[in-house]
Design an enzyme around this catalytic site. Structure first.
Site, short mmCIF file in Angstrom:
data_model
loop_
_atom_site.label_atom_id
_atom_site.label_comp_id
_atom_site.label_asym_id
_atom_site.label_seq_id
_atom_site.Cartn_x
_atom_site.Cartn_y
_atom_site.Cartn_z
N CYS A 77 0.83 -1.03 -0.07
CA CYS A 77 0.03 -0.25 0.04
C CYS A 77 0.83 1.35 0.05
CB CYS A 77 -1.05 -0.10 0.95
SG CYS A 77 -2.18 1.13 0.87
N HIS A 178 -3.69 -4.86 0.45
CA HIS A 178 -3.12 -5.51 1.74
C HIS A 178 -3.12 -7.01 1.66
CE1 HIS A 178 -2.52 -1.79 3.93
NE2 HIS A 178 -3.72 -1.17 3.33
N GLU A 180 -2.12 -9.14 3.41
CA GLU A 180 -2.18 -9.39 5.00
C GLU A 180 -3.74 -9.41 5.27
OE1 GLU A 180 -1.80 -4.99 5.61
OE2 GLU A 180 -0.99 -6.43 4.10
#
Length: 196
Positions: A77, A178, A180
């Site tokens: 990001c 993202h 994650e």
């Protein structure tokens, strides 16, 4: 393998660490240049402001270290955005200039900003980062600024128009989304990066 998550003063650092742990790897969070230099892989996370990240990198003498690092680096990001030449955020901030492309406020007409939620990625090249991930897979986004499509773009997303979703230049990789927070596809992408 020594995995370093750069402590850039952002807010999603622990979620990146936990995502790496879930795929079977340990990592350390640091801004110590000596530790960063010894890394096999570096991750530049990012939820925050360009101004804060650039200030913290400069304070810890990490700007040139990142640019000269020869092993794989993944920007997430904001971590990807600072690989560009310049950001329009905060009335304009010079960034790392790893790639000669600015980061601009997204001009998406009547669509909401920030762009938050799931969006699909179109692959623009056959890259190891995409191994075992289907073209058109969904990833989680949260941002108002983005890179235009450029010669280092290897993936794109559409939000009103097309923007860069994934970049690669030599050992530098970046994702606007993202991983994650992106379920199985995100975990696979992180695993792929760690296996480069």
């Amino acid at each position: 393998m020594k995995i370093v998550i750069l402590d850039t003063g952002c807010s999603n650092i622990l979620s990146v660490k936990w995502a790496i742990k879930r795929i079977g790897h340990d990592s350390c969070i640091t801004s110590n240049p000596d530790i960063v230099l010894g890394a096999d892989k570096i991750i530049l996370p990012g939820i925050g402001t360009t101004k804060t990240v650039m200030k913290n990198l400069s304070k810890n003498n990490l700007n040139n270290l990142i640019k000269l690092f020869k092993k794989p680096i993944l920007g997430i990001c904001l971590g990807m955005q600072i690989m560009g030449s310049y950001s329009e955020e905060n009335e304009g901030i010079d960034t790392l200039r790893i790639i000669d492309t600015p980061v601009l406020l997204m001009n998406v007409k009547n669509l909401n900003l920030p762009h938050i939620g799931w969006n699909k990625i179109k692959f623009l090249s056959d890259n190891y980062l995409f191994k075992n991930i289907k073209d058109g897979s969904y990833f989680y986004f949260m941002h108002s600024y983005a890179m235009p499509i450029n010669k280092y773009a290897i993936g794109q997303f559409c939000y009103g128009k097309n923007f860069t979703a994934v970049i690669q230049k030599n050992n530098f990789f970046g994702v606007q989304f993202h991983p994650e927070r992106s379920s199985k596809a995100g975990s696979q992408l992180l695993k792929n990066f760690l296996e480069i």
